[in-house]
Design an enzyme around this catalytic site. Structure first.
Site, PDB file in Angstrom:
ATOM      1  N   GLY A   1      10.632   4.200   2.791  1.00  0.00           N
ATOM      2  CA  GLY A   1      10.411   5.464   2.088  1.00  0.00           C
ATOM      3  C   GLY A   1      11.105   6.641   2.721  1.00  0.00           C
TER       4      GLY A   1
ATOM      5  CG  LEU B   1      12.529   3.127  -2.693  1.00  0.00           C
ATOM      6  CD1 LEU B   1      13.870   3.481  -3.300  1.00  0.00           C
ATOM      7  CD2 LEU B   1      11.612   4.325  -2.632  1.00  0.00           C
ATOM      8  CG  ASP B   2      13.469   2.030   0.991  1.00  0.00           C
ATOM      9  OD1 ASP B   2      14.601   2.275   0.558  1.00  0.00           O
ATOM     10  OD2 ASP B   2      12.673   2.917   1.367  1.00  0.00           O
ATOM     11  CD  GLU B   3       9.724  -3.832   0.204  1.00  0.00           C
ATOM     12  OE1 GLU B   3      10.023  -4.939   0.672  1.00  0.00           O
ATOM     13  OE2 GLU B   3       8.901  -3.060   0.733  1.00  0.00           O
TER      14      GLU B   3
END
Lengths: 289, 289, 289, 289
Positions: free
Chosen positions: C206, C232-234
Site C-alpha cells: 500500500g 494491488l501490490d499482489e
C-alpha cells in the site's frame, strides 16, 4: 563487528532530553574520573527537541577504585540532567540463558561463538521444552534443563524457569524457542529477551513464514532479531538480513537456506547486546555498531 | 548515506595526537561558540598513543557572526593541541570539476545526483580528452571543455586545465578519465582528486581489469574509489563494492555489468567527500558514514 | 545479467504439463529446424506431475526463412503436447511504453540503459499524469504525452492512452506511476505491465512504505518489481532487493536512499522481461537469469 | 542452494566439443534409458566452436538395473561424440576427508552441516598436523588422525595420509590446513581438493592476507574457495564472497570477522562439489548452482 575481548573496558550508555552542551557535560565528567575514551557514539532523534543517546567506551586508570567512584557520582549527574544510564564493564561478563525448542542451528551458533571467545558471555544453562538437545548441550559443559510445557502447564513451567534464572541470568536468547512467553515473564526482563524470527519482519508476521514466502514467490528470504514485547513479532528490531532465493527453492529448501541467515542475524544481535551497543527508544532501536 | 540538504550546517574535522580529555576540549570549545552538535564521530588509531580523528556536525545560532568567530578562535585552539582541522559549511557548496574520457556512465550518475539535489555541489565544468560527450553535458547547462591530449602535449593540456580550474574548483572527480595525471597536477590537489578504478583493488591493479578478471575466473567483480596519489591505483581507498557474476559472463559482459557497481561506488565516495566524511591517515581513510 | 545485443538471436519459451521426454521432443524439433542452441534453461514444479517451463535461446541458419518455418511448425508441435509457447527474435525489438508521475529516477535509469544500448528496446513514448518531466524526456528524442487525470476522468484518460498505444506498445513499465490502473486496462496487457513498489513486498503493502518502514524501525529497506494484476501490490514478483539502513535515517532519508534500490530492481526486471527470461506461473514467476 | 537429500537421484556431467544437436543426442539417450529429467543445465564457451558443458539431474525407473545399463551404454555414446563424462548417484554418498591445522571454524561448519544432513557426505576421518582438535572431532564419532609434519618429514607424513585415504576418500577439503601439499599429492586428486583462502583472490595471494588487507585499508574483506593445483592460490575458483569492514577494524578484528565469510564460502563450495555442480575448464569453473 566482533572483536577480541578487552580487559577492564567500561561502557556507559546514556539517554536524556536534548539540550545544548550535553556532550561537554558528559565528557568533562568522564575526564574528571580519569576515563580515557576509546569510542564515542551519539544519536539524536531531533537536534532541537529530541532525545539524545550516547554510548561511551573507555578505559579507567586504577580500575577498581575509579569504577565505584564513577558509578556513585553518576547518580547525581544523571539526576541533574534527567538522564537514564547504564554502566557496565567487561570485567563482569553478562550471563546469557538460552531457550530453545527442537532445532539446534541458532543454539549451536551461539555456543560456537561463545566457545571461540568471540562472544564474551557466560552461559549458565540452556532451557528447552524438548529433551532432544540435552546431550549436545551438556557435551560443552553447559547445564541443560528440560522443562516440558503444555497450554495448561505454561505458568508452572515459567515458574520453574524463574527459579533457575533467579540472580543467575542477565538476559535471555530465544534461539528458535517455539513458545510464546507470558506477559508476566516478559515484564521481568524488559528489553532483555532477544528473539529470532524467521522472516524479514514485518513481512510474514506469525507462523510458518517460509511456507508463506514460498506461496508469495518472494525473491529474498530474511530473518529478524528483535526484543520480545507483548505484541507478538512487533518488538524493537535489532538486526535483519536477507538471502537471495529463486523459483527452484521449495518451501522446505527455503527453510533450510533460511537457517543460515537466522543464525547470523541472531548472533549479530546478541553480540551487540552483549557489548551494550543497543539502546531502545519506543519501539525502535539505536544500534551503535 | 545520502540525505537532503541542510541549511547552515557546519562540519568541523580534526585530527591530532591522542591525549586525555580531547573530546572535552573540543566540545567545551564548541559550546562556548553556541554550537548545537547534531552528529559527533570519532576514531582513534590507538587509545593510548595513536592519532585521534573527529568529525562534528553542528548548527550555529547567528550563523554569519558565529562562524567567523569560530574560525578565528580555532587557530589558537588548534595550535595549543597540535590539531589539524578543516571547517566547512553547507552554505558554501563545494565546487566539483569532472574529468572524463569516452564513457559516460559515471559522469551521468554524478550529474543525475547533482540534478536531483542529492549531491549538494556546484559543477563548474566538465573536462574531457574526447569530444563525444559535449552535447550531453551541455544539455544540463554545464560547460564542457575538450582538451585533447597526447603523450607529447600532456603538460600543455594540464596547463590548460589549471587555468580553467584556478579558483573555481575545490575537488576533482575522475569519472573514468583514462589518462594518468602528472605528479605536478596531483600535488596541487592533495586528497582532492577522486578516481574510480574498475576492479576490486588491490586485485587487478593497472589496465584491463575486466579481461583479467574474466581470465582468472573470479565469481565477484568490483570497483574501488580512491584518492589519487603518485602511486598508480595505490591511493587511499574510500569505497569498494562488488557484484556477483558467473561462468556465463564474457569479458564484455563483465565490463557492462561492472558499470553499475562503478557508478554506485564512485557516487558514494563523492557524497562522503562532499559531506566531509572522509579523513585521510597515511594511505588509508577513516570514513564517518 | 545484462549483455550486449546479439543479432538474430531467437528465444523460445514453452510451458506444458510434465511428461517424460519433453526435452527430447523440443530439442529434436529445434535440431530439425537447424537451430543452434546457445542457452537452455528449464524448470519443473514437480518432476512427476507438475508443470514444465523452458527457455531456449538459439541461432538460426538462414534466419528469415527458418524463423517463419519454425513458427508455423510450432503450432502443430504445441497442440500435440499441450504447450503454451512464445517465440521472439532480437530482430524485433520490443516496444516499451513508460508511465511516470512526478519522480524521475526510475524513468531516467531506464532511458539511460536504453541510450547506452544495454536495454535493447524501442521507447515509442512516455505518458505522465504530470507535465514536469516533458522537457527532460523530449531531450532524448522520446515523445512525451501529458494525460492529466482525476478520479472522475480516469476512464477517459485511459482511453486516450489506449489510442496512443494501439499497435505501438508491447509492454508497459510503471516507473513510479502513482495511479491505480483499471481492471479494463490491466486486462489488455496481461503480464505485460511491470510496476516498481517502493518496499520489500509483502511488507508495507500500500501507500507510504518509507514512512511505515521508518516507524517500524526496520534495518533494511527494499523495492519490489512485479507484474500488475487487479490485486494491488499482489502480482507476481519479478525481482527484489534491499539496502541496509540504520537509526540515523529519517523517513525522508529512507525515501532518498530507496530511490537507488528502486531503479536497480526495476531495471533488472525490465531487462529480464525484454530478454524473455520471465515466465509467470499462477502468482509467481520463474526467472531464467 | 542447499536442499534436502533425494533418494536415487542421478547426476550426469558431460563436457565435449560443441556440435549441433548435442542436447538432442543426450536427451534422446536418457529417454531411451527411462530417465525422468529433473534439472538440466548447460553452458557453452562459444556456440559455434567452443566446449559444451552439461549437468543433468534425473530419476530412474527401476534404479538398480537401469543405472548399470546406463553407465555401460555411456561408454559408447561418449566415444562417439568425444565426451568426457561423470555419472553419480545420491545412493553412493561421497567420502570427504578433512585436513585441518589449529583453527576449528571451517572444520566445525562442515561437521555441523554434515550432522544436520545438509551436506550428504560421509566423513571417514579428519587429519591434522596438530593435536588440539582431536577431542572435538572425536566427540562427533569421527576418527581423528594427528600427523605432525616438519619440512623434513613432509613426504613421510603424506605417505601416512595416503595409506589412510586409500580407497576411502573421494575428495579432500583443506579447512584452514596451513601446509602446502606436494605436487605428488595433488596429482592423485585432480580437482578433488578444495581449499579455502582467506582473501578475495587474486588480491593478497600468499600469506597473512588479513594483515595486508589491514595495511592496504580495504573496505571489504573476502574469502575464496578453489581447487588446489601446483600453482599456489591460483587454482580454479569455485566460490567467493566478501564482508564489509571499516576503519574501526584492527588486523585482528579482520581475522575474526573473516572467519564467518570463510566458513560460508567453503561450505558453499563443498556443497556444490558434493552435488556435482562444479565443472572445471582450464583454470576456471562452471558452477551450475
Amino acid at each position: 563487528m566482533a572483536t577480541k575481548e578487552k580487559d577492564n573496558r567500561v561502557v556507559l550508555l546514556i539517554s536524556c532530553p536534548e539540550k545544548p552542551g550535553i556532550i561537554s557535560i558528559v565528557s568533562n565528567f568522564l575526564l574528571e574520573h580519569h576515563a580515557n575514551i576509546v569510542h564515542f557514539d551519539q544519536h539524536t532523534t531531533d537536534p532541537h527537541s529530541g532525545r539524545f543517546f550516547m554510548r561511551i567506551e573507555f578505559d579507567l586508570r586504577d580500575f577498581e577504585e575509579a569504577y565505584e567512584k564513577l558509578e556513585q557520582d553518576l547518580y547525581g549527574k544523571a539526576a541533574e540532567h534527567s538522564m537514564e544510564w547504564q554502566l557496565s564493564s567487561t570485567k563482569n561478563r553478562k550471563k546469557m540463558a538460552i531457550f530453545v525448542s527442537k532445532m539446534d542451528h541458532c543454539l549451536l551458533e551461539l555456543i560456537w561463538r561463545w566457545k571461540s571467545k568471540e562472544l564474551p558471555v557466560d552461559i549458565p544453562f540452556v532451557i528447552s521444552n524438548h529433551a532432544n538437545l540435552a546431550d549436545e548441550v551438556e557435551s560443552y559443559g553447559i547445564p541443560f534443563y528440560h522443562i516440558p510445557l503444555t497450554h495448561e502447564t505454561k505458568e508452572e513451567a515459567e515458574q520453574k524457569a524463574f527459579k533457575l534464572m533467579e540472580g543467575k541470568v542477565d538476559f535471555i536468547v530465544l534461539a528458535r524457542y517455539m513458545q510464546i512467553l507470558s506477559p508476566n515473564f516478559i515484564a521481568k526482563y524488559p528489553n532483555q529477551i532477544i528473539n529470532i524470527h524467521h522472516s524479514f519482519l514485518p513481512a510474514f508476521v506469525g507462523a510458518n513464514p517460509y511456507v508463506r514466502a514460498f506461496n508469495r514467490g518472494v525473491k529474498l528470504i530474511g530473518a529478524t532479531a528483535h526484543y520480545v514485547t507483548n505484541d507478538l513479532d512487533e518488538g524493537p528490531i535489532i538486526q535483519q538480513d536477507v538471502l537471495r532465493v529463486n523459483h527452484r527453492y521449495s518451501a522446505e529448501d527455503l527453510k533450510i537456506a533460511g537457517r543460515h541467515v537466522e543464525r547470523t542475524v541472531l548472533a549479530d544481535a546478541v553480540a551487540w547486546h552483549v557489548e551494550d551497543r543497543v539502546l531502545v527508544h519506543g519501539n525502535k532501536t539505536i544500534v551503535f555498531e
